[in-house]
Design an enzyme around this catalytic site. Structure first.
Site, short mmCIF file in Angstrom:
data_model
loop_
_atom_site.label_atom_id
_atom_site.label_comp_id
_atom_site.label_asym_id
_atom_site.label_seq_id
_atom_site.Cartn_x
_atom_site.Cartn_y
_atom_site.Cartn_z
N GLN A 153 -4.62 -1.58 9.76
CA GLN A 153 -4.52 -2.93 8.98
C GLN A 153 -5.01 -3.73 9.89
OE1 GLN A 153 -3.32 -3.28 5.79
NE2 GLN A 153 -3.85 -5.46 6.31
N ASP A 187 -11.27 2.70 4.16
CA ASP A 187 -11.41 1.66 4.09
C ASP A 187 -13.05 1.44 3.75
OD1 ASP A 187 -9.42 -0.30 3.65
OD2 ASP A 187 -8.98 -0.53 5.84
N LYS A 242 0.77 -0.99 0.01
CA LYS A 242 0.06 0.23 -0.03
C LYS A 242 0.90 1.29 0.01
CE LYS A 242 -3.77 -2.56 2.21
NZ LYS A 242 -4.49 -2.74 3.49
#
Ligand code: NAD
Length: 304
Positions: free
Chosen positions: A96, A119, A52
């Site tokens: 994460q 997200d 990422k």
């Protein structure tokens, strides 16, 4: 049957993102910012975070990875998230997952400012999808819709069967397909007669995590097969079960192969299918970058 090439679609989106960021930088003097928080030593998570970070830098997004030791307390972790919420240069905050077991994941996640929920995991943002008023979507389902758009696949009126009910893939993609006028059935581990549902489906989205689980006899001739599953296969009795030549060739030097939920023999009955690897997978990180750009534009009041 046509292969839906996620790598190709993802490359196109990345080019668009790069182009747009350049224009916006000229106009505003700013670039989108993404902060990724990772706690502990989960190897797979570290690999994901690295990819990422790398992609963000390649696209012109200011990326910042914040690593914490597993011993950090919930209070300290949440304090950091709140700092990022206040940071004017950060447009997207990502924690994460999975977090180490001692953390209450929902307590941590719900401290992210919904306007920075890159997200799209928070209740307000998922709720907006149900209301069909969202302008940000979870990355994997968003990637699937981008693939449909690229290949002009219109799901309106299709019988769609989504397998898996996670809040990351199954539930949001079911709502998003409904918003595009598909008739959606959600199947899961307690579904009876799964094959009966699948055989009626014009479109199958599989997010289970079981290699080759959906066999040729379970799918309808001419269907669209979207395989979200990522399964790591280790050689047994000198064979990689369920894997075709290409899948094996790509990763064998690392000691494994990767395959999806849909058995390769089912592909030939499809009108379109996403391969694994190279289908939905490449879209996910790309859509994270796309989402970061959307949040930046929203903050600058530049969304159309
Ligand atoms: P999950 O792992 O949280 O849950 C699996 C789902 O499968 C559950 O909802 C369960 O009800 C369902 N299921 C399990 N056994 C079943 C059965 N026998 N019949 C029907 N349904 C069954 O789900 P997830 O986090 O959405 O992940 C699913 C898969 O997708 C995993 O392989 C994961 O690695 C992969 N994934 C890929 C991407 C990507 O970028 N391609 C992104 C997210 C997840």
């Amino acid at each position: 049957m046509t292969i839906l090439d996620g790598k190709k679609v993802s490359s196109e989106i990345k080019l668009q993102v790069i182009k747009e960021i350049k224009v916006l930088k000229k106009k505003t003097g700013k670039v989108p910012g993404l902060s990724v928080v990772i706690v502990g030593e989960n190897k797979a998570s570290k690999v994901y975070v690295k990819s990422k970070d790398k992609m963000a830098s390649e696209l012109g997004i200011k990326s910042n990875v914040i690593e914490f030791d597993e011993n950090i307390s919930s209070v300290e972790l949440i304090k950091k998230i709140k700092e990022l919420n206040e940071d004017g240069e950060v447009n997207g905050v990502l924690v994460q997952l999975p977090l180490p077991k001692k953390f209450n994941t929902w307590e941590v996640l719900t401290n992210i400012n919904p306007d920075k929920d890159v997200d799209c995991f928070l209740p307000t943002n998922l709720g907006m999808i149900l209301l069909n008023r969202a302008n940000i979507f979870p990355c994997t389902p968003a990637g699937i819709l981008k693939i449909f758009d690229y290949y002009n696949i219109n799901v309106s009126g299709m019988n769609a069967c989504v397998i898996g009910r996670s809040f990351i893939v199954g539930k949001p993609i079911a709502a998003m397909l409904t918003n595009r006028n598909a008739t959606v059935t959600i199947c899961h581990s307690k579904t009876k007669n799964l094959a009966d549902h699948l055989k009626r489906a014009d479109l199958i989205v599989s997010a289970i995590g079981k290699p080759g689980f959906i066999s040729e006899d379970m799918v309808k001739q001419g269907s669209v097969l979207i395989d979200v599953g990522i399964n790591y296969i280790i050689k047994k009795d000198d064979v990689y079960e369920h894997c075709d030549e290409l899948q094996i060739k790509k990763f064998e030097r690392k000691g494994y192969a990767i395959t999806g939920d849909i058995h390769k023999n089912a592909y030939k009955k499809s009108l379109y299918y996403t391969p694994v690897p190279g289908g939905v997978g490449p879209m996910t990180v790309t859509m994270l970058m796309y989402n970061t750009l959307q949040l930046f534009k929203k903050k600058q009041d530049l969304l159309k």
